[in-house]
Write a protein that holds these residues in place. Structure first.
Motif, PDB file in Angstrom:
ATOM      1  N   PRO A   1       0.834  -1.212   0.000  1.00  0.00           N
ATOM      2  CA  PRO A   1       0.000   0.000   0.000  1.00  0.00           C
ATOM      3  C   PRO A   1       0.867   1.259   0.000  1.00  0.00           C
ATOM      4  CG  PRO A   1       0.036  -1.004   2.172  1.00  0.00           C
ATOM      5  CD  PRO A   1       0.786  -1.928   1.268  1.00  0.00           C
ATOM      6  N   GLU A   2       0.284   2.325  -0.433  1.00  0.00           N
ATOM      7  CA  GLU A   2       0.989   3.616  -0.380  1.00  0.00           C
ATOM      8  C   GLU A   2       0.730   4.256   0.976  1.00  0.00           C
ATOM      9  OE1 GLU A   2       3.037   5.174  -2.750  1.00  0.00           O
ATOM     10  OE2 GLU A   2       2.993   3.117  -3.497  1.00  0.00           O
ATOM     11  N   PRO A   3       1.618   5.053   1.439  1.00  0.00           N
ATOM     12  CA  PRO A   3       1.391   5.708   2.745  1.00  0.00           C
ATOM     13  C   PRO A   3       0.162   6.614   2.678  1.00  0.00           C
ATOM     14  CG  PRO A   3       3.309   6.631   1.625  1.00  0.00           C
ATOM     15  CD  PRO A   3       2.888   5.442   0.842  1.00  0.00           C
ATOM     16  N   GLY A   4      -0.586   6.619   3.759  1.00  0.00           N
ATOM     17  CA  GLY A   4      -1.811   7.408   3.804  1.00  0.00           C
ATOM     18  C   GLY A   4      -1.527   8.899   3.941  1.00  0.00           C
TER      19      GLY A   4
ATOM     20  N   LEU B   1      -0.357  10.018   7.427  1.00  0.00           N
ATOM     21  CA  LEU B   1       1.071   9.829   7.689  1.00  0.00           C
ATOM     22  C   LEU B   1       1.895  10.894   6.959  1.00  0.00           C
ATOM     23  CD1 LEU B   1       3.377   8.140   8.902  1.00  0.00           C
ATOM     24  CD2 LEU B   1       3.362   6.789   6.790  1.00  0.00           C
ATOM     25  N   ARG B   2       1.518  11.158   5.720  1.00  0.00           N
ATOM     26  CA  ARG B   2       2.235  12.199   4.974  1.00  0.00           C
ATOM     27  C   ARG B   2       2.180  13.537   5.717  1.00  0.00           C
ATOM     28  NH1 ARG B   2       3.399  11.002  -0.449  1.00  0.00           N
ATOM     29  NH2 ARG B   2       2.469   9.066  -1.204  1.00  0.00           N
TER      30      ARG B   2
ATOM     31  N   ARG C   1       1.701  13.981   8.895  1.00  0.00           N
ATOM     32  CA  ARG C   1       2.499  13.913  10.125  1.00  0.00           C
ATOM     33  C   ARG C   1       3.989  14.116   9.824  1.00  0.00           C
ATOM     34  NH1 ARG C   1       1.720   8.521  13.049  1.00  0.00           N
ATOM     35  NH2 ARG C   1       0.151   8.083  11.469  1.00  0.00           N
ATOM     36  N   ILE C   2       4.441  13.470   8.756  1.00  0.00           N
ATOM     37  CA  ILE C   2       5.861  13.582   8.404  1.00  0.00           C
ATOM     38  C   ILE C   2       6.192  15.006   7.968  1.00  0.00           C
ATOM     39  CG2 ILE C   2       7.665  12.772   6.833  1.00  0.00           C
ATOM     40  CD1 ILE C   2       6.769  10.669   8.877  1.00  0.00           C
TER      41      ILE C   2
ATOM     42  N   LEU D   1       9.273   9.180   1.414  1.00  0.00           N
ATOM     43  CA  LEU D   1       8.285   8.486   2.233  1.00  0.00           C
ATOM     44  C   LEU D   1       7.740   7.195   1.594  1.00  0.00           C
ATOM     45  CD1 LEU D   1       6.403   8.290   4.676  1.00  0.00           C
ATOM     46  CD2 LEU D   1       4.941  10.006   3.634  1.00  0.00           C
TER      47      LEU D   1
ATOM     48  N   PHE E   1       8.068   3.542   3.317  1.00  0.00           N
ATOM     49  CA  PHE E   1       6.853   2.923   3.830  1.00  0.00           C
ATOM     50  C   PHE E   1       6.682   1.528   3.245  1.00  0.00           C
ATOM     51  CE2 PHE E   1       2.328   2.011   3.584  1.00  0.00           C
ATOM     52  CZ  PHE E   1       1.945   2.181   4.896  1.00  0.00           C
TER      53      PHE E   1
ATOM     54  N   GLU F   1       3.911   2.479   9.493  1.00  0.00           N
ATOM     55  CA  GLU F   1       3.756   3.912   9.798  1.00  0.00           C
ATOM     56  C   GLU F   1       4.641   4.318  10.969  1.00  0.00           C
ATOM     57  OE1 GLU F   1      -0.388   4.689  10.349  1.00  0.00           O
ATOM     58  OE2 GLU F   1      -0.762   4.853   8.193  1.00  0.00           O
TER      59      GLU F   1
END
Lengths: 225, 162
Positions: A16-19, A22-23, A25-26, B7, B11, B25
């Motif tokens: 999966p791709e990061p949600g 999360l993006r 937050r980063i 990212l 991930f 995460e």
């Protein structure tokens, strides 16, 4: 199974791709670039007051620690003089007392006091110290003064003896603004130091009256030439 | 730091190492924290940011896997009787590949994921894992050999369905 088949099979496994959360937050972790900002007005005032107080303390400290860069005794001679103004009633008020010497006609103030004004005395000492340093770095020929103490644009009006030293009386052209005239007595034997000066202004009777003057008090010779 | 480009691969790597979105995460977040915190050991003059972050992600993943007990899902065997439905087959194939990769020895698994899925050069993988390039090559070769054996049945199945 060959390598291509294995690669195709491995590619079946999708990650999966990061949600977005999360993006976000980063991104929020990113250290903000510090931009230069002028301090606020209140801070500026405080800063200014601090710098000013520091400068005064520094001035005081330097002036106390180094009342003079040249010790008066290290100069070939010292001229102790006082200068001041004449009041309307004819009395004389001393505005400054100083110990000075001269190098090629350039006066170097070694010490001075402003009566009843300690802060101004310290202030003047500080600037005298700066001038002494500058004088030390000078090449020794700051002016085009000649051996008889005459300078371009001035005339030797005569000679007089002051405190036992022969002096050349140098008269400067009258001031165009208030018609005052300035005259000084320079001693060739003392590196053309100005032993005395007077400022005269036109008087009601058509003549001139002295409004301010330097009075030589003592000449002290420290080293034989 | 270009987090937008760094990212996703981090991930994906963390996810494939742990098999868990939540763990991935956490790992990714820890990676960026490690790089951004004031006492960070990251030295831009010595290590590219991507290499450093993959190194942190790897360590975090290994730490997490060491603590985590092996679950029933991890041990679940690949079905010997795949569904006749094409979609179902692909789902099963994907699960089988995932399981096969996760069952590889740790060192081989890391190398395979970084080399095949993230397409890192072998030299960079060596820096991430702090091993020699020859060791990377060796582990990758062994991992692929192992996977060919494990997934052989599915390869036949794939051919049948083409």
């Amino acid at each position: 199974m060959n390598d291509t088949e294995l690669d195709e099979m491995l590619n079946q496994w999708k990650a999966p791709e990061p949600g977005a959360e999360l993006r976000g937050r980063i991104r929020g972790m990113q250290p903000r670039k510090r931009r230069f900002a002028w301090p606020s007005w209140h801070l500026s005032k405080g800063l200014f007051a601090g710098v000013a107080a520091g400068a005064v303390m520094c001035l005081f400290g330097i002036s106390v620690a180094f009342p003079q860069v040249f010790a008066p005794s290290s100069a070939r001679f010292n001229l102790i003089s006082e200068s001041g103004v004449y009041n309307d009633n004819g009395s004389f008020t001393v505005r400054e007392a100083r110990v000075s010497t001269a190098v090629h006609g350039k006066e170097i103030i070694l010490k001075r006091n402003i009566p009843d004004n300690v802060l101004m005395s310290l202030h003047m000492r500080f600037f005298d110290m700066i001038h002494q340093w500058l004088g030390m770095s000078d090449d020794g020929s700051p002016s085009s003064i000649s051996s008889d103490c005459s300078m371009p644009g001035t005339a030797v009006a005569g000679h007089a003896t002051v405190l036992g030293y022969q002096t050349a009386i140098i008269r400067y052209p009258e001031s165009q603004s208030d018609n005052s005239r300035y005259t000084e007595w320079r001693a060739p034997d003392l590196d053309c130091i100005t032993m005395k000066w007077v400022v005269e202004k036109p008087a009601a009777n058509g003549g001139f009256r002295i409004t301010s003057e330097r009075r030589p008090l003592i000449v002290r010779i420290n080293h034989a030439q | 730091m270009d987090t937008d480009s760094l990212l996703p691969p981090l991930f994906r790597f963390a996810y494939r190492m742990t098999g868990s979105v939540a763990d991935a995460e956490d790992i990714v977040q820890e990676c960026f924290l490690a790089a951004l915190r004031p006492n960070s050991t990251y030295d831009a003059s010595r290590t590219p940011m991507r290499t450093y972050l993959f190194g942190v992600a790897r360590n975090q993943a290994l730490k997490l896997l060491a603590k985590r007990p092996v679950t029933a899902e991890d041990d679940e065997c690949v079905s010997d009787a795949p569904s006749p439905e094409r979609a179902a087959f692909h789902t099963q194939l994907e699960a089988a590949v995932a399981r096969a990769v996760r069952r590889l020895p740790e060192g081989q698994r890391e190398v395979l994921i970084l080399a095949h899925y993230e397409e890192l050069p072998l030299a960079e993988i060596a820096r991430v894992m702090e091993i020699e390039v020859t060791a990377v090559k060796s582990r990758l070769q062994r991992a692929r050999t192992q996977l060919k054996e494990t997934l052989a049945a599915y390869a036949t199945g794939t051919e049948r369905r083409r």
